[in-house]
Design a protein around this motif. Structure first.
Motif, mmCIF file in Angstrom:
data_model
loop_
_atom_site.group_PDB
_atom_site.id
_atom_site.type_symbol
_atom_site.label_atom_id
_atom_site.label_comp_id
_atom_site.label_asym_id
_atom_site.label_seq_id
_atom_site.Cartn_x
_atom_site.Cartn_y
_atom_site.Cartn_z
ATOM 1 N N ILE A 263 -3.144 -14.262 4.014
ATOM 2 C CA ILE A 263 -2.559 -15.583 3.746
ATOM 3 C C ILE A 263 -3.632 -16.542 3.254
ATOM 4 N N ARG A 264 -4.806 -16.466 3.857
ATOM 5 C CA ARG A 264 -5.888 -17.348 3.433
ATOM 6 C C ARG A 264 -6.251 -17.113 1.968
ATOM 7 N N GLU A 265 -6.232 -15.868 1.530
ATOM 8 C CA GLU A 265 -6.569 -15.563 0.139
ATOM 9 C C GLU A 265 -5.534 -16.155 -0.815
ATOM 10 N N ILE A 266 -4.261 -16.089 -0.461
ATOM 11 C CA ILE A 266 -3.216 -16.695 -1.287
ATOM 12 C C ILE A 266 -3.433 -18.201 -1.386
ATOM 13 N N LEU B 102 6.965 -18.286 -0.372
ATOM 14 C CA LEU B 102 8.005 -17.328 0.031
ATOM 15 C C LEU B 102 7.352 -16.022 0.498
ATOM 16 N N ARG B 103 6.299 -15.620 -0.191
ATOM 17 C CA ARG B 103 5.582 -14.406 0.203
ATOM 18 C C ARG B 103 4.909 -14.592 1.561
ATOM 19 N N ILE B 104 4.310 -15.767 1.783
ATOM 20 C CA ILE B 104 3.656 -16.025 3.065
ATOM 21 C C ILE B 104 4.671 -16.010 4.203
ATOM 22 N N LEU B 105 5.838 -16.612 3.998
ATOM 23 C CA LEU B 105 6.874 -16.600 5.024
ATOM 24 C C LEU B 105 7.300 -15.171 5.340
ATOM 25 N N GLU B 106 7.387 -14.352 4.300
ATOM 26 C CA GLU B 106 7.737 -12.945 4.520
ATOM 27 C C GLU B 106 6.647 -12.238 5.322
ATOM 28 N N LEU C 87 -3.711 -27.991 3.243
ATOM 29 C CA LEU C 87 -4.014 -26.607 2.868
ATOM 30 C C LEU C 87 -5.432 -26.233 3.292
ATOM 31 N N TYR C 88 -6.382 -27.136 3.076
ATOM 32 C CA TYR C 88 -7.749 -26.879 3.543
ATOM 33 C C TYR C 88 -7.753 -26.599 5.049
ATOM 34 N N ALA D 288 -4.243 -21.016 -4.481
ATOM 35 C CA ALA D 288 -3.366 -22.163 -4.710
ATOM 36 C C ALA D 288 -4.148 -23.476 -4.732
ATOM 37 N N VAL D 289 -5.153 -23.618 -3.859
ATOM 38 C CA VAL D 289 -5.845 -24.906 -3.787
ATOM 39 C C VAL D 289 -6.652 -25.179 -5.058
#
Length: 264
Positions: free
Chosen positions: A134-137, A74-78, A122-123, A141-142
């Protein structure tokens, strides 16, 4: 995990996704991830069905992590300036339509195979997206997704040691999962710009992803040979045996003949 990060890394040749130019595409992709994370609440069902304390503890932790991932997407979409979009029907099929009927099916199909496919996607985004935030988020996650895949691999292998008769059923269901991933890839490919430096490599990436999944099946002991060595008749037989042994469900109503004909 049974496959290393290097084995699961596709070479995009240095091509990049641009968060401005590719905002609509990235919004759609993140929405598919979001749907998958929301359906991760199914781990609550498996917490209730856990066969031992090790599994129960893992699912309890996973439930918290899945909700963290919901917030992340949701944060990435924002950050992209995009709104959540509907999930593709094949994404819904893979995440909810194929809900397993047993613990053994869950750890193989959803955790080892399903989250393995997600992990590779994701990779791919991490390796190509030109947006450090976004990459850091996604990098955070991965690390959690890798734990989920490793647990699924380990418990699948253990289940097959304890109950070798499960092998044919898990193989048949895994063939259905791989078929759906290929179909999703073909659908997306037809609707994306063919001249995009990253997207034009999508067919090869999908093939690579499914090949990695098949290698995972071999290393877990679900398959005893490359799936390319199985005939269509053998694949159809495994799929039919898998569904005939399951209780009736939405996934059990899939036409196995059609799927077997499309499986490679």
């Amino acid at each position: 995990m049974l496959l290393t990060r290097e084995e699961m890394t596709f070479d995009f040749g240095g091509t990049r996704l641009d968060p401005g130019r590719d905002r609509d595409l990235l919004g759609w992709v993140m929405s598919q991830f979001l749907y998958g994370e929301v359906t991760g609440i199914q781990c609550g069902h498996w917490l209730y069905q856990a066969p031992d304390l090790d599994a129960a503890r893992f699912f309890a932790r996973q439930a918290v992590e899945e909700f963290q991932h919901v917030d992340n997407f949701l944060r990435i979409l924002e950050m992209l300036g995009a709104r959540p979009a509907p999930a593709h029907p094949l994404v819904r099929f893979l995440t909810t339509g194929m809900m397993p009927a047993s613990f053994e099916e869950h750890v193989c199909l959803e955790m080892a195979m399903g989250e393995g496919f997600v992990l590779m996607a994701l990779y791919a985004v991490i390796d190509t997206l030109d947006h450090p935030g976004i990459r850091e988020i996604l990098l955070r996650a991965v690390r959690q997704e890798e734990r989920h895949v490793e647990f699924g691999e380990r418990r699948t292998a253990q289940a097959l040691r304890d109950k070798p008769r499960l092998r044919r059923r898990l193989l048949g269901l895994s063939l259905v999962s791989s078929w759906a991933v290929r179909r999703l890839g073909r659908h997306v490919r037809k609707r994306l710009p063919q001249d995009h430096p990253v997207l034009k490599q999508l067919p090869a990436f999908i093939d690579f992803t499914v090949d990695c999944g098949e290698l995972r099946l071999q290393r877990m002991g679900v398959a005893d040979r490359p799936l390319s060595e199985l005939s269509k008749a053998q694949k159809a037989s495994a799929i039919a045996a898998a569904y005939s042994s399951r209780s009736t469900s939405r996934s059990g109503r899939v036409a196995s003949g059609r799927i077997a004909g499309g499986a490679r």
